[in-house]
Design a protein around this motif. Sequence first.
Motif, mmCIF file in Angstrom:
data_model
loop_
_atom_site.group_PDB
_atom_site.id
_atom_site.type_symbol
_atom_site.label_atom_id
_atom_site.label_comp_id
_atom_site.label_asym_id
_atom_site.label_seq_id
_atom_site.Cartn_x
_atom_site.Cartn_y
_atom_site.Cartn_z
ATOM 1 N N ASP A 207 0.828 -1.202 0.000
ATOM 2 C CA ASP A 207 0.000 0.000 0.000
ATOM 3 C C ASP A 207 0.862 1.252 0.000
ATOM 4 O O ASP A 207 0.563 2.234 -0.701
ATOM 5 N N ALA A 208 1.923 1.251 0.785
ATOM 6 C CA ALA A 208 2.822 2.402 0.821
ATOM 7 C C ALA A 208 3.524 2.589 -0.521
ATOM 8 O O ALA A 208 3.693 3.725 -0.993
ATOM 9 N N LEU A 209 3.922 1.496 -1.146
ATOM 10 C CA LEU A 209 4.573 1.588 -2.448
ATOM 11 C C LEU A 209 3.619 2.141 -3.499
ATOM 12 O O LEU A 209 4.011 2.976 -4.325
ATOM 13 N N ARG A 210 2.377 1.684 -3.482
ATOM 14 C CA ARG A 210 1.399 2.184 -4.459
ATOM 15 C C ARG A 210 1.109 3.662 -4.243
ATOM 16 O O ARG A 210 0.999 4.431 -5.198
ATOM 17 N N ALA A 211 0.970 4.055 -2.986
ATOM 18 C CA ALA A 211 0.680 5.459 -2.682
ATOM 19 C C ALA A 211 1.820 6.374 -3.108
ATOM 20 O O ALA A 211 1.595 7.477 -3.619
ATOM 21 N N ALA A 212 3.048 5.921 -2.910
ATOM 22 C CA ALA A 212 4.212 6.745 -3.234
ATOM 23 C C ALA A 212 4.564 6.712 -4.718
ATOM 24 O O ALA A 212 5.250 7.615 -5.217
ATOM 25 N N ASN A 213 4.081 5.682 -5.425
ATOM 26 C CA ASN A 213 4.442 5.502 -6.837
ATOM 27 C C ASN A 213 3.199 5.173 -7.658
ATOM 28 O O ASN A 213 3.089 4.079 -8.233
ATOM 29 N N PRO A 214 2.236 6.091 -7.721
ATOM 30 C CA PRO A 214 0.958 5.786 -8.384
ATOM 31 C C PRO A 214 1.104 5.431 -9.851
ATOM 32 O O PRO A 214 0.256 4.712 -10.402
ATOM 33 N N GLU A 215 2.183 5.902 -10.494
ATOM 34 C CA GLU A 215 2.362 5.623 -11.912
ATOM 35 C C GLU A 215 2.627 4.152 -12.190
ATOM 36 O O GLU A 215 2.455 3.687 -13.327
ATOM 37 N N VAL A 216 3.057 3.399 -11.164
ATOM 38 C CA VAL A 216 3.287 1.960 -11.347
ATOM 39 C C VAL A 216 2.507 1.157 -10.308
ATOM 40 O O VAL A 216 2.894 0.032 -9.978
ATOM 41 N N ALA A 217 1.418 1.717 -9.813
ATOM 42 C CA ALA A 217 0.657 1.054 -8.749
ATOM 43 C C ALA A 217 0.197 -0.340 -9.147
ATOM 44 O O ALA A 217 0.165 -1.255 -8.316
ATOM 45 N N ASP A 218 -0.119 -0.519 -10.419
ATOM 46 C CA ASP A 218 -0.610 -1.824 -10.867
ATOM 47 C C ASP A 218 0.503 -2.854 -10.998
ATOM 48 O O ASP A 218 0.227 -4.033 -11.237
ATOM 49 N N ARG A 219 1.760 -2.447 -10.828
ATOM 50 C CA ARG A 219 2.872 -3.372 -10.931
ATOM 51 C C ARG A 219 3.405 -3.773 -9.556
ATOM 52 O O ARG A 219 4.358 -4.542 -9.465
ATOM 53 N N VAL A 220 2.796 -3.222 -8.517
ATOM 54 C CA VAL A 220 3.215 -3.555 -7.150
ATOM 55 C C VAL A 220 2.422 -4.759 -6.666
ATOM 56 O O VAL A 220 1.190 -4.773 -6.720
ATOM 57 N N SER A 221 3.129 -5.780 -6.212
ATOM 58 C CA SER A 221 2.445 -6.990 -5.726
ATOM 59 C C SER A 221 3.390 -7.749 -4.820
ATOM 60 O O SER A 221 4.587 -7.858 -5.099
ATOM 61 N N ARG A 222 2.847 -8.237 -3.701
ATOM 62 C CA ARG A 222 3.621 -9.109 -2.810
ATOM 63 C C ARG A 222 2.791 -10.306 -2.437
ATOM 64 O O ARG A 222 1.576 -10.205 -2.249
ATOM 65 N N ARG A 223 3.457 -11.442 -2.283
ATOM 66 C CA ARG A 223 2.822 -12.656 -1.785
ATOM 67 C C ARG A 223 2.834 -12.686 -0.271
ATOM 68 O O ARG A 223 1.909 -13.191 0.360
#
Length: 226
Positions: A207-223
Motif C-alpha cells: 500500500d505504501a509503495l502504491r501510494a508513493a508511486n501511483p504511476e506503477v501502482a498496478d505493478r506492485v504486488s507481494r505474496r
Amino acid sequence: MHETLADLLSRNADHAAAYADRFDDLQDGQAPDAVTVCCSDSRVLQDAMWGNDEPGRLFSVGNIGNRVVQRTDEGEVVSGDVLYPVAHTGTDLAVVVGHSGCGAVTATYDALTGGLSDAPGIEHCVSLLRPGLKPGVEALPDDRSREDAVNDLVEYNVDRQVEHLRDSDDVPDDVTVAGVVYDFADAYPGERGEVHLVNLDGERDPDALRAANPEVADRVSRRWTY
C-alpha cells in the motif's frame, strides 16, 4: 559440431547484421542506466523482460540466486560485478530480479529444512544465501506448501539482497535500489513474464509503495508481508 552451437553461431550472424551500426557511440565506454542482478536461470530473459534491445542501456549481472554479495578475506561485500557500474559508470539504479520457482532458493530451503547438500561450487552459492534466508524459513507459516514456501522465500531473498546494497558503504546513498520478481509460474496475478515490484529502497509495504508511486501502482504486488 554440436548442433546447438551451430544454431547459436547462425543466430549471431543475424544479430551482427542487425546491430553492426549500433555500437558507434559505445566503443570507448559505457554509461548504463541501470544494473540488473538476475538469476541465471534459463527461463529468466534478462534483457527481453524489459523489452530492451539497446546496447549500453542495461548492465546485466547473472548468477544463481540473484546474489549481490561475495566473500572476501574481510568478510561479505557487494560483489564486484554488481558494484562496477555503480562505482565506475555513474549508474544510479540497481534492480534485484528474483523469479518464481527459483532453484537456488529451493536448494537453500531444502538445505535449511532437510540438510541436503550439492556439488561444492553449488554449495558455495547456496551458502551465500543461507544466512539471509534462515530467518525467513523460520518465520514461514506452518501451513505453507513447499511450492508456496519457496515462492515466499523468493521475495524474502530479494529483500535481503536489496538490504545488502542499501547497507553497503560502497553503494552511494543516491543510488535507487529496487527489488522485483519475474513470474512465469503463476505465483502472482497477471500475465506470465510480468515483473512485480516488491521492494523499493527498503519499502516493502504494497500500500505504501502504491501510494508513493501511483504511476506503477498496478505493478506492485507481494505474496508475503512479514
